[in-house]
Scaffold this motif. Sequence first.
Motif, PDB file in Angstrom:
ATOM      1  N   GLU A  18      -7.698   3.975   8.154  1.00 51.28           N
ATOM      2  CA  GLU A  18      -7.211   3.137   9.255  1.00 51.28           C
ATOM      3  C   GLU A  18      -5.857   3.616   9.793  1.00 51.28           C
ATOM      4  O   GLU A  18      -5.290   2.991  10.689  1.00 51.28           O
ATOM      5  CB  GLU A  18      -7.069   1.691   8.764  1.00 51.28           C
ATOM      6  N   GLY A  19      -5.356   4.736   9.242  1.00 46.98           N
ATOM      7  CA  GLY A  19      -4.067   5.250   9.694  1.00 46.98           C
ATOM      8  C   GLY A  19      -2.888   4.540   9.067  1.00 46.98           C
ATOM      9  O   GLY A  19      -1.776   4.550   9.617  1.00 46.98           O
ATOM     10  N   ARG A  20      -3.124   3.934   7.910  1.00 47.02           N
ATOM     11  CA  ARG A  20      -2.054   3.229   7.211  1.00 47.02           C
ATOM     12  C   ARG A  20      -1.874   3.793   5.799  1.00 47.02           C
ATOM     13  O   ARG A  20      -2.703   4.564   5.315  1.00 47.02           O
ATOM     14  CB  ARG A  20      -2.358   1.728   7.147  1.00 47.02           C
ATOM     15  N   VAL A  21      -0.780   3.422   5.178  1.00 50.10           N
ATOM     16  CA  VAL A  21      -0.453   3.906   3.839  1.00 50.10           C
ATOM     17  C   VAL A  21      -0.443   2.721   2.872  1.00 50.10           C
ATOM     18  O   VAL A  21       0.223   1.717   3.137  1.00 50.10           O
ATOM     19  CB  VAL A  21       0.937   4.589   3.819  1.00 50.10           C
ATOM     20  N   PRO A  22      -1.180   2.799   1.772  1.00 53.45           N
ATOM     21  CA  PRO A  22      -1.135   1.716   0.793  1.00 53.45           C
ATOM     22  C   PRO A  22       0.199   1.693   0.054  1.00 53.45           C
ATOM     23  O   PRO A  22       0.814   2.736  -0.179  1.00 53.45           O
ATOM     24  CB  PRO A  22      -2.290   2.051  -0.163  1.00 53.45           C
ATOM     25  N   GLY A  23       0.616   0.501  -0.302  1.00 52.74           N
ATOM     26  CA  GLY A  23       1.866   0.363  -1.032  1.00 52.74           C
ATOM     27  C   GLY A  23       1.851  -0.884  -1.886  1.00 52.74           C
ATOM     28  O   GLY A  23       0.876  -1.654  -1.877  1.00 52.74           O
ATOM     29  N   ILE A  24       2.940  -1.086  -2.620  1.00 48.85           N
ATOM     30  CA  ILE A  24       3.053  -2.271  -3.464  1.00 48.85           C
ATOM     31  C   ILE A  24       4.500  -2.745  -3.456  1.00 48.85           C
ATOM     32  O   ILE A  24       5.435  -1.933  -3.373  1.00 48.85           O
ATOM     33  CB  ILE A  24       2.584  -1.967  -4.910  1.00 48.85           C
ATOM     34  N   ILE A  25       4.676  -4.045  -3.504  1.00 52.01           N
ATOM     35  CA  ILE A  25       5.998  -4.655  -3.618  1.00 52.01           C
ATOM     36  C   ILE A  25       6.051  -5.350  -4.972  1.00 52.01           C
ATOM     37  O   ILE A  25       5.170  -6.152  -5.294  1.00 52.01           O
ATOM     38  CB  ILE A  25       6.236  -5.701  -2.508  1.00 52.01           C
ATOM     39  N   TYR A  26       7.056  -5.026  -5.766  1.00 49.39           N
ATOM     40  CA  TYR A  26       7.159  -5.635  -7.088  1.00 49.39           C
ATOM     41  C   TYR A  26       8.600  -6.060  -7.356  1.00 49.39           C
ATOM     42  O   TYR A  26       9.505  -5.784  -6.577  1.00 49.39           O
ATOM     43  CB  TYR A  26       6.673  -4.672  -8.178  1.00 49.39           C
ATOM     44  N   GLY A  27       8.806  -6.707  -8.503  1.00 55.18           N
ATOM     45  CA  GLY A  27      10.153  -7.117  -8.882  1.00 55.18           C
ATOM     46  C   GLY A  27      10.423  -8.572  -8.584  1.00 55.18           C
ATOM     47  O   GLY A  27       9.641  -9.254  -7.918  1.00 55.18           O
ATOM     48  N   GLY A  28      11.569  -9.035  -9.080  1.00 56.74           N
ATOM     49  CA  GLY A  28      11.897 -10.438  -8.903  1.00 56.74           C
ATOM     50  C   GLY A  28      11.008 -11.303  -9.778  1.00 56.74           C
ATOM     51  O   GLY A  28      10.419 -10.860 -10.763  1.00 56.74           O
ATOM     52  N   LYS A  29      10.889 -12.545  -9.418  1.00 55.06           N
ATOM     53  CA  LYS A  29      10.086 -13.482 -10.205  1.00 55.06           C
ATOM     54  C   LYS A  29       8.684 -13.672  -9.627  1.00 55.06           C
ATOM     55  O   LYS A  29       7.912 -14.491 -10.115  1.00 55.06           O
ATOM     56  CB  LYS A  29      10.798 -14.830 -10.282  1.00 55.06           C
ATOM     57  N   GLU A  30       8.357 -12.895  -8.593  1.00 58.38           N
ATOM     58  CA  GLU A  30       7.057 -13.026  -7.951  1.00 58.38           C
ATOM     59  C   GLU A  30       6.077 -11.970  -8.454  1.00 58.38           C
ATOM     60  O   GLU A  30       6.473 -10.936  -9.008  1.00 58.38           O
ATOM     61  CB  GLU A  30       7.212 -12.909  -6.434  1.00 58.38           C
TER      62      GLU A  30
END
Length: 224
Positions: free
Chosen positions: A26-38
């Motif tokens: 789809e012309g996008r890059v997979p990623g991840i957000i981590y850290g904090g209490k979530e």
Amino acid sequence: MAEAIELKVWSRARTGKGGAREIRREGRVPGIIYGGKEEPQNVALEVKELSKQIQTGHFQSTIFMLDMDGTKIRVIPRGLQLDPIRDFPIHVDFMRLAKDATVTVDVPVHFRNEAASPGLKRGGVLNIVRHDIPVRCPADAIPDFFEIDLTGLEIGDSIHISAVALPENVIPTITDRDFTVATIVGRAAEEEAPTEADEDAEAEEGAEAEGAEGEAEDKDKDEK
């Protein structure tokens, strides 16, 4: 100093290799957000926008504000994977930043006034041992770069971290020695000029030697 740059991201449900391939088609890059209490959040970014930020040269020391359906998430990049052949981003990791967070980053070094260095004017070479300096500092006060003035430097001169003007609350992560950032060498010595790896290896050898010397002294005391 660092300013939060806004990037649009989308939540993605599918994970694993299949989900990642679909996102890339789809012309996008997979990623991840981590850290904090979530919990970790899987996201996708536009490849063009991400590539533009990577090309700045200081992507991984930049604070971003990710916009996910109107929700703003303050982050810093903590991992970037590039395609080994075509050199475009295939995955990115972001770490959430709490208010007043302190981070460890590599800050690039810029050199100025090369024409004012007698050593360089006489044919010397600027040997850059460290292109980046690892520091720990407030997330809202990450320097864009460190500037080093070469005025007056001769062949044989070295620039150590103690000579670099660091902003308040910006502290090098290497604290056991006054490490070398750059040297002015003659062309004949250019191939033998020290590198960052050489310096780190030398420091490790010194630490090991000190440890061995201490063990020998303890052994002598025990024998006496």
